[in-house]
Motif scaffolding. Structure first.
Motif, PDB file in Angstrom:
ATOM      1  N   ASN A 157      46.881  30.174  26.787  1.00 28.27           N
ATOM      2  CA  ASN A 157      46.281  31.130  25.868  1.00 28.27           C
ATOM      3  C   ASN A 157      46.116  32.484  26.560  1.00 28.27           C
ATOM      4  O   ASN A 157      45.306  32.626  27.479  1.00 28.27           O
ATOM      5  CB  ASN A 157      44.919  30.588  25.400  1.00 28.27           C
ATOM      6  N   GLU A 158      46.888  33.489  26.137  1.00 27.68           N
ATOM      7  CA  GLU A 158      46.869  34.798  26.793  1.00 27.68           C
ATOM      8  C   GLU A 158      45.525  35.508  26.632  1.00 27.68           C
ATOM      9  O   GLU A 158      45.068  36.195  27.546  1.00 27.68           O
ATOM     10  CB  GLU A 158      47.991  35.685  26.243  1.00 27.68           C
ATOM     11  N   LYS A 159      44.893  35.349  25.469  1.00 27.49           N
ATOM     12  CA  LYS A 159      43.597  35.998  25.261  1.00 27.49           C
ATOM     13  C   LYS A 159      42.550  35.450  26.237  1.00 27.49           C
ATOM     14  O   LYS A 159      41.767  36.211  26.813  1.00 27.49           O
ATOM     15  CB  LYS A 159      43.127  35.789  23.818  1.00 27.49           C
TER      16      LYS A 159
ATOM     17  N   ASP B 125      43.173  36.667  29.737  1.00 22.87           N
ATOM     18  CA  ASP B 125      42.634  38.026  29.911  1.00 22.87           C
ATOM     19  C   ASP B 125      41.129  37.985  30.170  1.00 22.87           C
ATOM     20  O   ASP B 125      40.610  38.771  30.973  1.00 22.87           O
ATOM     21  CB  ASP B 125      42.917  38.872  28.672  1.00 22.87           C
ATOM     22  N   ILE B 126      40.436  37.066  29.486  1.00 27.81           N
ATOM     23  CA  ILE B 126      38.990  36.927  29.701  1.00 27.81           C
ATOM     24  C   ILE B 126      38.702  36.534  31.141  1.00 27.81           C
ATOM     25  O   ILE B 126      37.838  37.117  31.804  1.00 27.81           O
ATOM     26  CB  ILE B 126      38.394  35.880  28.724  1.00 27.81           C
TER      27      ILE B 126
ATOM     28  N   SER C 177      44.123  28.667  30.633  1.00 25.90           N
ATOM     29  CA  SER C 177      44.628  29.993  30.999  1.00 25.90           C
ATOM     30  C   SER C 177      46.143  30.011  31.113  1.00 25.90           C
ATOM     31  O   SER C 177      46.758  31.074  31.165  1.00 25.90           O
ATOM     32  CB  SER C 177      43.996  30.470  32.305  1.00 25.90           C
TER      33      SER C 177
END
Length: 275
Positions: free
Chosen positions: A257-259, A262-263, A254
């Protein structure tokens, strides 16, 4: 808010999810109750470490006071006490430290003495309090360590990294949880073991949802089961080689990786909304 993260088998991604939920939440407590194989600290690498020994209590028998009445042996349903030449002997490994033998002894020949079974390590990663339980080798049960872990620091968000499976240590870990997050591998084996923890959280009347980890393609038996039983799927984390390598290297994904961040944020938001 206490969120317990559990899985029906090892290697499903339970610790990865628990670590990244705590990291995403910030100002949180991460408690590693997987005391036989704790590895959350390998990601956090906490600083300012302190250690505390955890003890259980076992009977100490004064044979000079014992009259051989057998009341202690008859009381012990775990058969940790047995008679040899009209004197009680103890099998330390299967003693459950209930203290009953001391209570029933008419001659006060039994007293309880402490025996170390493991340690609790506490440290910090940024503003996350990292608390880890470590069971000593060859110990039959670590329930007292898990119980002690869950009495530690409490903040607005506590993430509990449970042991894998559905046995007594898992039950102890989720007893006081407000929400259970079930991590599932989309495989036949993963689906089979998921059903066991699904049954467990239902028996304990816990609010829960699932996260599908390492998904390459839709696994229809799992999807159909969730639809049939109205089980919410909060997220699907893809199976990717670079992601697997980062996790294997102890990276908190986390942070990278921004995606994915967000998850994890959406998972926390959805749990908060549910509660």
């Amino acid at each position: 808010m206490k969120i317990a993260v559990l899985s029906g088998k090892g290697g499903a991604g339970k610790t990865m999810l628990a670590v990244n939920l705590a990291n995403t939440a910030g100002n949180a407590v991460y408690i590693d109750c997987d005391i036989e194989e704790p590895n959350g600290h390998l990601f956090f690498k906490p600083q300012q470490i302190t250690k505390k020994e955890v003890y259980t209590f076992i009977p100490n028998i004064d044979q000079s006071k014992c009259i051989g009445c057998r009341k202690c042996v008859d009381f012990c349903h775990y058969n940790a006490l047995f008679f040899v030449k009209e004197k009680p002997m103890l099998l330390t490994e299967i003693c459950h430290s209930c203290g009953g033998c001391e209570l029933v002894c008419p001659e006060k020949a039994i007293t309880e003495i402490p025996r170390p079974i493991g340690i609790i390590e506490k440290g910090y990663y940024k503003n996350i309090h990292v608390i880890t339980g470590i069971l000593n080798p060859n110990e039959a049960s670590g329930i007292p360590i898990i119980h002690a872990l869950l009495q530690e620091d409490k903040k607005n968000i506590t993430i509990i990294d449970c042991p894998p499976g559905s046995a007594c240590p898992v039950i102890e870990s989720i007893q006081d949880a407000d929400f259970c997050l079930l991590v599932v591998e989309p495989t036949i084996f993963g689906f089979h073991n998921f059903k066991m923890i699904y049954e467990l959280v239902q028996i304990l009347h816990k609010k829960f949802a699932i996260v599908i980890n390492k998904e390459e393609q839709t696994f229809l038996p799992l999807e159909d089961f969730c639809k049939k039983n109205n089980i919410p799927i909060l997220a699907k984390i893809p199976f990717q080689k670079d992601l697997a390598e980062s996790i294997a290297n102890g990276t908190i994904i986390s942070n990278e990786n921004e995606k994915l961040k967000d998850i994890f944020q959406n998972i926390l938001h959805n749990i908060g909304q549910t509660l």
